[in-house]
Design a protein around this motif. Sequence first.
Motif, PDB file in Angstrom:
ATOM      1  N   TYR A   1      59.205  83.415 -62.692  1.00 24.21           N
ATOM      2  CA  TYR A   1      60.494  83.738 -63.301  1.00 24.21           C
ATOM      3  C   TYR A   1      60.617  85.239 -63.517  1.00 24.21           C
ATOM      4  N   LEU A   2      59.582  85.855 -64.073  1.00 25.11           N
ATOM      5  CA  LEU A   2      59.613  87.294 -64.326  1.00 25.11           C
ATOM      6  C   LEU A   2      59.563  88.096 -63.035  1.00 25.11           C
ATOM      7  N   THR A   3      58.794  87.638 -62.065  1.00 29.40           N
ATOM      8  CA  THR A   3      58.720  88.347 -60.787  1.00 29.40           C
ATOM      9  C   THR A   3      60.077  88.360 -60.102  1.00 29.40           C
TER      10      THR A   3
ATOM     11  N   MET B   1      48.995  74.060 -72.870  1.00 30.84           N
ATOM     12  CA  MET B   1      50.445  74.248 -72.900  1.00 30.84           C
ATOM     13  C   MET B   1      50.808  75.723 -72.724  1.00 30.84           C
ATOM     14  N   LEU B   2      50.068  76.615 -73.382  1.00 29.25           N
ATOM     15  CA  LEU B   2      50.328  78.048 -73.239  1.00 29.25           C
ATOM     16  C   LEU B   2      50.023  78.520 -71.824  1.00 29.25           C
ATOM     17  N   GLU B   3      48.948  78.016 -71.237  1.00 28.12           N
ATOM     18  CA  GLU B   3      48.628  78.395 -69.862  1.00 28.12           C
ATOM     19  C   GLU B   3      49.716  77.919 -68.903  1.00 28.12           C
ATOM     20  N   PHE B   4      50.202  76.707 -69.099  1.00 29.52           N
ATOM     21  CA  PHE B   4      51.273  76.173 -68.263  1.00 29.52           C
ATOM     22  C   PHE B   4      52.538  77.009 -68.395  1.00 29.52           C
ATOM     23  N   ALA B   5      52.872  77.402 -69.631  1.00 32.58           N
ATOM     24  CA  ALA B   5      54.059  78.239 -69.859  1.00 32.58           C
ATOM     25  C   ALA B   5      53.905  79.603 -69.202  1.00 32.58           C
ATOM     26  N   MET B   6      52.709  80.164 -69.251  1.00 32.51           N
ATOM     27  CA  MET B   6      52.498  81.473 -68.625  1.00 32.51           C
ATOM     28  C   MET B   6      52.562  81.376 -67.108  1.00 32.51           C
ATOM     29  N   TRP B   7      52.064  80.292 -66.528  1.00 31.75           N
ATOM     30  CA  TRP B   7      52.167  80.112 -65.076  1.00 31.75           C
ATOM     31  C   TRP B   7      53.619  79.918 -64.650  1.00 31.75           C
TER      32      TRP B   7
END
Length: 80
Positions: free
Chosen positions: A26-28, A15-21
């Motif tokens: 979004y941040l870029t 779940m954390l990996e999915f959120a970071m991907w």
Amino acid sequence: MLRRILSRRVSVEAMLEFAMWLALPYLTIGLVWAFFDAEQVHLIDAALRNRIPAGSDVGAFVLTAASWPARVFGFDLCVG
């Protein structure tokens, strides 16, 4: 079909990996948007200068980068 998808066990790591991907594009997009929307950054910087004088420029850049979806649809960020 939805019940079958929701019944799968997923680890916290996944779940954390999915959120970071999801956060990466979004941040870029947000950082590129803030770079080209210097007027909005300046307006937010002026509003934040009284509250946080030592970091208002960074705070304004981060707020502009985080609020890019609202700006796409024409909403202004009101920091007053």
